[in-house]
Scaffold this active site. Sequence first.
Site, PDB file in Angstrom:
ATOM      1  N   TYR A  94       0.844  -1.189   0.000  1.00 47.04           N
ATOM      2  CA  TYR A  94       0.000   0.000   0.000  1.00 47.04           C
ATOM      3  C   TYR A  94       0.880   1.240   0.000  1.00 47.04           C
ATOM      4  CZ  TYR A  94      -3.971   2.977   1.138  1.00 47.04           C
ATOM      5  OH  TYR A  94      -4.960   3.944   1.098  1.00 47.04           O
ATOM      6  N   SER A  95       0.479   2.241  -0.781  1.00 44.85           N
ATOM      7  CA  SER A  95       1.185   3.510  -0.860  1.00 44.85           C
ATOM      8  C   SER A  95       2.613   3.272  -1.397  1.00 44.85           C
ATOM      9  CB  SER A  95       1.183   4.193   0.515  1.00 44.85           C
ATOM     10  OG  SER A  95       1.631   5.517   0.429  1.00 44.85           O
ATOM     11  N   ALA A  96       3.642   3.654  -0.630  1.00 46.99           N
ATOM     12  CA  ALA A  96       5.005   3.423  -1.103  1.00 46.99           C
ATOM     13  C   ALA A  96       5.265   1.938  -1.334  1.00 46.99           C
ATOM     14  CB  ALA A  96       6.012   3.979  -0.097  1.00 46.99           C
TER      15      ALA A  96
END
Length: 318
Positions: free
Chosen positions: A150-152
Amino acid sequence: MVPRGRLRSLMLALSALCAQILLTATPSAHATPVVERVFSNAVGARDYYLHVPPGDPTGKPLMVYLHGCTDPQRQLADTGFALTRLADELGFVLAYPIQTGAANERFCWNWFDPANQPRGQGESSIIADLTTALIDEFGLDRARVYVGGYSAGGAMSTVLAAAYPDLYAAIAPMAGGPYQLDPQIFRADLSGASIVSAMGARARPVPGFFLQDLADQTSLYPIGRANLAQWLGAYRLAGEAATPSVPTAVTVNTDPVPTTVERYDTGSCALAEFHTPLGPDHIGGGLLMQSARGFALQHTMMNFLLAHRIGGPRQACG
């Protein structure tokens, strides 16, 4: 017709309400032990958490989950390593590599740094070599190895798919971004040619489970759509010329939040799913993927991934 300003206010209010629901009265996560270990290669070292489900691990699949930014060890401990419940239920080994504050002061994976993108170099090589080491140590199924985050962590999973398409059968890049996105000017090659070039002779369409929240103010929704468009382009260039430009099916579910699901299939091969939840914002979306509240969504992600076996060059599904 609802005025645009009122519609935006309504969407933000719904997003805030969803986030409040998620952040209050969260059921306790399934208590399952994880072991903290260290892995190192010629590039560097990273701590990681490992969970092996009960019984003989030989021949089981492997899931590598990559966290987002901000103090990942506390983040994972606070949410009880929610994916371990699924690991026990579905029978896969689970690894959580941990970024260091020395490598990034916000504990983000440095997916945007060109030094970490080529095969055999940088942070991506640490994660890939850890993956291979776990396969060898436990005798895991080499055809059913997955990476997502998730995200990075989601963005780093696209880097790993481009550099190691012969290692990962499918990926789950959630709230991340296109491969080689320049975060300063938000520009990336959306044709997919950069992905296929990085893959080289190993090029194959790597199926993906995409998730991008409509109200996300950190990883904006158009970034997620660009990520999908880039990978659909890569699928065509890497061997699936019949990759559809529009979904082959669209459904809606409500658990844990209202979500539209687009599928992109070619024959019996599910190339991609793109999930658009209506709220919460970026942090709440991360909690959905790492807490008991989002168990249904986590289950959906793992069902998609586990349905895929690695294909050879130019093959999406083995």
